[in-house]
Design a protein around this motif. Structure first.
Motif, short mmCIF file in Angstrom:
data_model
loop_
_atom_site.label_atom_id
_atom_site.label_comp_id
_atom_site.label_asym_id
_atom_site.label_seq_id
_atom_site.Cartn_x
_atom_site.Cartn_y
_atom_site.Cartn_z
N LEU A 42 0.82 -1.20 0.00
CA LEU A 42 0.00 0.00 0.00
C LEU A 42 0.86 1.26 0.00
CD1 LEU A 42 -2.58 -0.96 2.78
CD2 LEU A 42 -2.94 -1.06 0.30
N THR A 43 0.32 2.31 -0.55
CA THR A 43 0.95 3.63 -0.37
C THR A 43 0.45 4.18 0.96
OG1 THR A 43 -0.86 4.86 -1.40
CG2 THR A 43 0.89 4.02 -2.88
N ASP A 44 1.13 5.20 1.47
CA ASP A 44 0.69 5.84 2.71
C ASP A 44 -0.72 6.40 2.54
OD1 ASP A 44 3.08 5.23 3.97
OD2 ASP A 44 3.99 7.17 3.49
N GLN A 45 -1.00 6.96 1.38
CA GLN A 45 -2.33 7.52 1.13
C GLN A 45 -3.38 6.41 1.15
OE1 GLN A 45 -2.84 9.57 -2.60
NE2 GLN A 45 -4.93 10.17 -2.12
N SER A 94 0.15 5.28 10.25
CA SER A 94 1.51 5.03 9.78
C SER A 94 1.71 3.57 9.40
CB SER A 94 2.53 5.42 10.87
OG SER A 94 3.83 4.99 10.49
N ARG A 95 1.90 3.35 8.12
CA ARG A 95 2.17 1.99 7.65
C ARG A 95 3.42 1.42 8.32
NH1 ARG A 95 3.57 0.48 2.85
NH2 ARG A 95 4.82 2.35 2.51
N ALA A 146 -11.78 -3.08 0.28
CA ALA A 146 -11.47 -1.64 0.26
C ALA A 146 -10.40 -1.34 -0.79
CB ALA A 146 -11.02 -1.17 1.64
N TYR A 147 -9.39 -2.18 -0.85
CA TYR A 147 -8.32 -1.99 -1.82
C TYR A 147 -8.85 -2.11 -3.25
CZ TYR A 147 -3.57 -2.33 -3.74
OH TYR A 147 -2.40 -2.12 -4.42
N GLN A 148 -9.73 -3.07 -3.47
CA GLN A 148 -10.32 -3.23 -4.79
C GLN A 148 -11.18 -2.02 -5.16
OE1 GLN A 148 -12.12 -7.05 -4.04
NE2 GLN A 148 -10.46 -8.15 -5.08
N LEU A 149 -11.87 -1.42 -4.17
CA LEU A 149 -12.64 -0.21 -4.44
C LEU A 149 -11.75 0.94 -4.91
CD1 LEU A 149 -15.20 -0.19 -1.48
CD2 LEU A 149 -15.69 -0.59 -3.90
N LEU A 150 -10.49 0.91 -4.46
CA LEU A 150 -9.52 1.92 -4.90
C LEU A 150 -8.89 1.57 -6.24
CD1 LEU A 150 -7.63 2.62 -1.54
CD2 LEU A 150 -9.23 4.14 -2.72
N GLY A 151 -9.27 0.41 -6.79
CA GLY A 151 -8.71 -0.03 -8.06
C GLY A 151 -7.48 -0.90 -7.92
N GLY A 152 -7.13 -1.26 -6.69
CA GLY A 152 -5.95 -2.08 -6.46
C GLY A 152 -6.17 -3.55 -6.73
#
Length: 172
Positions: A21-24, A74-75, A142-148
């Motif tokens: 993941l990115t921090d964002q 913080s990741r 959630a990640y898939q909703l972001l297109g990941g």
């Protein structure tokens, strides 16, 4: 120790996911569709910390949570915590898994009702792992909703579901 390999592997899945993941992405709230990923990860870590602390105190208290802590945003802090928990699990002995502990949890619906029951360290590690997998499913969504896209197809699947799916492929 062989009986803890699954728990170590479950944590590794979480580590692998958070690392990509990115921090964002870690901190984004997806328009009311999901809590930020960092909140889910913090919740997973809280449960493992409760078990780890309970091993020392003989009381696992699932109500001790660190809402709003740096782990949520913080990741790097989250990854460090996951690695610490993973190392602790690797250090356990077979005898320690049979330790009797007391578990405290709020079972009230809309009001506080904390009960205490006897359990073992092994049972609570099994719960924490299953609980983590449940949240992994939410994280994956959630990640898939972001297109990941995430390569680990077993991420967020219950162990029995992953085993069943593999057996179905072998039959076909």
């Amino acid at each position: 120790m062989k009986s803890c390999q699954h728990y170590v592997a479950t944590l590794q899945q979480g580590i692998n996911f958070v690392e990509q993941l990115t921090d964002q992405e870690y901190g984004v709230n997806i328009a009311g569709k999901s809590s930020p990923m960092g909140t889910h990860v913090r919740h997973i870590i809280d449960h493992y910390h409760s078990v780890k602390s309970g091993f020392t105190t003989q009381v696992v208290d699932y109500e001790l949570r660190k809402r709003g802590s740096l782990v949520e945003t913080s990741r790097q802090v989250a990854l460090a915590q996951l690695v610490v928990i993973q190392a602790w699990i690797k250090s356990l002995t077979e005898d320690s898994l049979d330790e009797i502990i007391t578990v405290r949890s709020d079972v009230g619906m809309g009001s506080c009702h904390i009960i205490a029951v006897k359990s073992t360290l092994a049972r609570e590690l099994m719960f924490a792992s299953s609980h983590a997998i449940h949240h992994y499913a939410a994280l994956k969504h959630a990640y898939q909703l972001l297109g990941g896209k995430f390569d680990d197809i077993d991420f967020g699947l219950a162990s029995s579901t992953a085993t069943f799916d593999k057996q179905q492929c072998e039959i076909s």
